[in-house]
Enzyme design. Structure first.
Site, short mmCIF file in Angstrom:
data_model
loop_
_atom_site.label_atom_id
_atom_site.label_comp_id
_atom_site.label_asym_id
_atom_site.label_seq_id
_atom_site.Cartn_x
_atom_site.Cartn_y
_atom_site.Cartn_z
N LYS A 264 -4.20 -42.96 38.47
CA LYS A 264 -5.03 -42.98 39.54
C LYS A 264 -5.89 -43.17 39.36
CE LYS A 264 -6.14 -38.02 37.70
NZ LYS A 264 -6.93 -36.90 38.29
N ARG A 265 -6.21 -43.91 37.95
CA ARG A 265 -8.04 -44.69 37.45
C ARG A 265 -7.58 -46.21 38.16
NH1 ARG A 265 -11.40 -40.99 37.31
NH2 ARG A 265 -10.40 -39.24 35.34
#
Ligand code: GLU
Length: 509
Positions: A264-265
């Site tokens: 997600k980063r």
């Protein structure tokens, strides 16, 4: 396939739905529709410590945006509800107790501190991966190691306990995965997983198996990260005496450089969304979404479908219906699929081109309520700019000169291409333009050709400066169409205003 196809997407509401999760939902949906089956949404929220408010609503909303609509699920209903595990809580304990009664599971009283102590001791002795298993369980506090009277006493005293799977010793677990083929694991490599927790909730494993069975799920299609859990699930089906569903574990989504799982980063760090729609954390941190970045759901879905599956033909553009038609688990690859942000843009561009001008115009009016232009003019503008845009909004930003005289000019191109005689040509051309009575693109073009011929000039000597003085930029759709769109008055006004500005710019250098 004899049994009716029933598949489920079973996310945990621990945060927003990653695009990998959307792909899992999509493949489940495609598989269900392809086989006239049922696609179910089930929310797996048994881990109350990881529950994130708003996540379930996010999931439902994101699937809706994508057009991946479940036929059974929370707020939809169906014959196998409820579809949120916390609402099914009462259902699980009897199953866990059944396994205890049959000596396939057992009570364990170890506290978190007990378990930490064992792990630390093992680490000191050079065994970093201590497990609660068929060997170590004898040294722990459980119904298999403690005297029966003590077990009864502890339970009578209301001491917290969990129910653990009594993993058989040295047995082979075999199952067939529709994507990965045969998977064989020895139970010595598996631990005595907790099935039922001291908080009265089942763990993911128990709830997942009980629900898949009671909801009559025929195929479990999920991410590869669940493959290590599958042998335990197979053993649970055996322990209950149930037929296991078919399994299909989907390949991971990898970073664009192929280096590891897409997390997600990565998205905002590398400049692309990883989530279908925007998500703001409780701390106010924003993760951007495809929807808000201007992607069409059709493009997003099309791109996702091809991340790990291929149709076996060169076709790349698919509607959802076409995907249903073409999809098969046989063509899902075993190896991880590299996410390609550039290709994603290509899908978006292709899908934008396929939209009707009127629809794009309508969308732009909705997102830009102050836009001061008639519907039909905007539709024409869209038609002229669409081919050059990736996102609908590009039409207004790159085509800002359709709406107002440009205030900025492409100085670099002007300096390179503007010759000493150019302004003179522009003034002559301005004169010709003012003489055109019906100011449409055909007439403007004819006048233009006439002027070039008369002067013995090449197109480039006049067309580019003309474009620069009307639009400020060196490239765009056909200049005659742009001129007709703007109208004679506006074109003449712009040239009269902008030519001195350009001259001044040249002298400045
Ligand atoms: N709740 C699991 C998840 O969050 C579902 C895994 C499965 O499909 O069995 O992905």
């Amino acid at each position: 396939m004899s049994k009716p196809v029933r598949v489920r997407f079973a996310p945990s509401p621990t945060g927003p739905l990653h695009m990998g999760g959307v792909r899992t939902a999509l493949y489940n949906y495609l598989f269900a529709k392809k086989h006239q089956g049922t696609f179910i949404l089930r929310i797996e929220d048994t881990d109350q410590t990881r529950f994130v408010p708003g996540a379930q609503e996010y999931i439902v909303d994101a699937l809706k945006w994508c057009g991946i609509l479940p036929s059974e699920g929370p707020n939809i209903g169906g014959d196998f509800g409820p579809y949120v595990q916390s609402e099914r809580q009462a259902m699980y304990q009897p199953y866990a107790e059944q396994l205890v009664a049959e000596d396939k599971a057992y009570y364990a009283f170890d506290t978190a501190e007990d378990l930490d102590r064992m792990r630390d001791q093992a680490k000191e002795m050079g065994m970093p991966n201590w497990q609660y298993n068929s060997v170590t369980r004898a040294t722990m506090k459980n119904a298999l190691s403690l005297p029966q009277t003590e077990v009864a006493q502890r339970i009578a005293n209301g001491e917290p306990y969990v129910i653990r799977m009594k993993m058989p010793r040295n047995e082979e677990v075999r199952f067939h995965d529709l994507i990965r083929g045969w998977v064989v694991v020895n139970t010595n490599n598996l631990d005595d997983k907790v099935l039922f927790k001291s908080d009265g909730m089942p763990t993911y494993h128990l709830a997942n198996v009980v629900d898949d069975y009671t909801m009559q799920i025929s195929h479990v299609i999920r991410g590869e990260e669940w493959l290590p859990s599958a042998p335990l699930h197979v053993l649970l089906y055996q322990a209950f005496g149930w037929d296991a569903p078919e399994f299909a574990h989907l390949p991971l989504l990898l970073r664009p450089d192929g280096n590891g799982k897409l997390s997600k980063r990565d998205g905002d760090r590398l400049g692309f969304p990883v989530f279908p729609t925007n998500w703001t954390t409780a701390e106010g941190e924003l993760y951007s979404g495809y929807r808000e970045k201007g992607y069409l759901p059709e493009a997003f879905i099309n791109m996702l479908a091809l991340l790990g599956w291929n149709p076996g033909t060169p076709q790349e553009i698919f509607t959802l219906e076409e995907l249903v038609e073409a999809f098969s688990l046989e063509r899902v690859s075993k190896s991880g699929a590299k996410f390609d942000p550039e290709k994603t843009k290509w899908f978006q561009q292709s899908w934008l081109r396929m939209q009707a001008d009127a629809d794009i115009a309508k969308g732009l009016k909705a997102t830009n309520p102050t836009l001061n232009i008639s519907d039909s003019a905007l539709e024409t503008l869209v038609g002229l700019m669409k081919e050059r845009a990736t996102f609908a909004e590009d039409i207004l930003t790159d085509g800002a000169y359709f709406l107002a005289n440009p205030s900025a000019f492409d100085t670099e191109t002007i300096r390179k291409k503007w010759k000493t005689e150019t302004t003179g040509y522009m003034n002559e051309w301005l004169d010709r333009l003012s003489g055109i009575s019906e100011f449409n693109s055909a007439n403007i073009e004819a006048a233009f050709k006439g002027y070039l011929e008369e002067k013995g000039l090449g197109i480039g000597a006049v067309l580019l400066p003309y474009r620069l003085s009307v639009t400020g930029v060196g490239a765009g759709p056909g200049m005659f169409e742009i001129s007709a769109f703007l109208g004679k008055e506006e074109v003449l006004h712009r040239m009269k205003t902008n030519l001195p500005t350009i001259e001044a710019m040249l002298h400045e250098a």
